[in-house]
Design a protein around this motif. Sequence first.
Motif, PDB file in Angstrom:
ATOM      1  N   SER A 128       0.815  -1.215   0.000  1.00 45.29           N
ATOM      2  CA  SER A 128       0.000   0.000   0.000  1.00 45.29           C
ATOM      3  C   SER A 128       0.851   1.269   0.000  1.00 45.29           C
ATOM      4  CB  SER A 128      -0.935  -0.002   1.213  1.00 45.29           C
ATOM      5  OG  SER A 128      -0.203   0.109   2.425  1.00 45.29           O
ATOM      6  N   ASN A 157      -0.631   5.986  -3.748  1.00 36.57           N
ATOM      7  CA  ASN A 157      -1.652   4.960  -3.523  1.00 36.57           C
ATOM      8  C   ASN A 157      -2.745   5.445  -2.579  1.00 36.57           C
ATOM      9  OD1 ASN A 157      -0.097   3.259  -5.112  1.00 36.57           O
ATOM     10  ND2 ASN A 157       0.934   2.315  -3.357  1.00 36.57           N
ATOM     11  N   TRP A 158      -2.422   6.374  -1.706  1.00 32.41           N
ATOM     12  CA  TRP A 158      -3.380   6.887  -0.726  1.00 32.41           C
ATOM     13  C   TRP A 158      -4.028   8.190  -1.165  1.00 32.41           C
ATOM     14  CZ3 TRP A 158      -4.611   4.278   3.774  1.00 32.41           C
ATOM     15  CH2 TRP A 158      -3.816   3.153   4.056  1.00 32.41           C
ATOM     16  N   SER A 159      -3.889   8.534  -2.418  1.00 28.39           N
ATOM     17  CA  SER A 159      -4.450   9.799  -2.909  1.00 28.39           C
ATOM     18  C   SER A 159      -5.969   9.814  -2.870  1.00 28.39           C
ATOM     19  CB  SER A 159      -3.953  10.067  -4.338  1.00 28.39           C
ATOM     20  OG  SER A 159      -4.387   9.052  -5.223  1.00 28.39           O
ATOM     21  N   PHE A 160      -6.598   8.645  -2.741  1.00 29.87           N
ATOM     22  CA  PHE A 160      -8.062   8.613  -2.667  1.00 29.87           C
ATOM     23  C   PHE A 160      -8.581   9.326  -1.418  1.00 29.87           C
ATOM     24  CE2 PHE A 160      -6.573   4.853  -0.424  1.00 29.87           C
ATOM     25  CZ  PHE A 160      -7.362   4.820   0.708  1.00 29.87           C
ATOM     26  N   ARG A 187      -5.517  -0.075 -10.626  1.00 26.28           N
ATOM     27  CA  ARG A 187      -4.265   0.359 -10.000  1.00 26.28           C
ATOM     28  C   ARG A 187      -4.136  -0.410  -8.689  1.00 26.28           C
ATOM     29  NH1 ARG A 187      -4.395   6.671  -9.462  1.00 26.28           N
ATOM     30  NH2 ARG A 187      -6.424   6.144  -8.554  1.00 26.28           N
ATOM     31  N   THR A 223      -3.440   1.334  -5.371  1.00 26.06           N
ATOM     32  CA  THR A 223      -4.625   1.943  -4.763  1.00 26.06           C
ATOM     33  C   THR A 223      -5.514   0.882  -4.135  1.00 26.06           C
ATOM     34  OG1 THR A 223      -4.568   3.743  -6.389  1.00 26.06           O
ATOM     35  CG2 THR A 223      -6.643   3.388  -5.208  1.00 26.06           C
TER      36      THR A 223
END
Length: 278
Positions: A37, A54-57, A242, A245
């Motif tokens: 992650s 990956n944590w841009s959500f 992705r 993500t």
Amino acid sequence: MLGSLSETQRPARWAWLLLVPVTLPVLLLYAWLLLASWSDGMEGFRPLGWTLENWSFLWQPDPFGPGIGQLTLNTFLFAVLVALGEVLLASTAAYALSRLPVPGRRLWLAMLIVLHAFPGITLLVALFLLLRQLGLYDTLAGVVLAKIALELPFHVWVLKGFYDQVSWDHEMAALLDGASRLVAWWRMVLPIIRPGLMASAVFAFLSGWSEFLLPYVLAPGAGVQTLPVYLGSLLSQADVARYGTVTAVAVFYMIPVMLVYLFLQRYLMVLYTGGVKR
């Protein structure tokens, strides 16, 4: 003395020898998920690079669907409402089956076991038609009612066991003092089985938090989508997925469950020990 101590410790050592090979692969999988992650890619257990992308959500809204805040809120509301509904209904039904002269009680208990044995997937078509007739299809309320109905037999059966362990003396003392049956139940019996109620609520919450099939089928709209359904949609797009993500969303999805186990695990053990507060 030493001999007896070693004899008592020997089964524990054998248990560790059996548990470690079983749990170690699972722990390694979760460790890989956590590393993936935060990485650009994985070569075995070796990250190829570190990234926050990956944590841009968490800070970038999804233009094609609900944001992570709405998804988390939907999932939390679903799990909380399921837990409250199941504990409320199960606590009253279990009390009636345990303490009151219900006609055909053995038949009711047998039906509880049979209903719990049926897989919920066998009732999906019936639930779909019923919720559509009631105007509850694709609503959070509809899927909450479906989840409660499917799991209620299990919680009634569990809480009945706790009621059976409560001495009649506590309740009879309140009734002889002039309290009604409802007051005696509320003030005398419920505090004694509080560990069982908490254990049932925790299990119901975790079951609601992890539920995928019912929200996926009965509430497919974006406005009521939950985290398991969202995670499943990310995995279903294999050509454009992705996976960094996906692993980050999976870790984010596990955090509440880990917190629940960390702070409330003593209540979960109550179901296995069958203890009540005396």
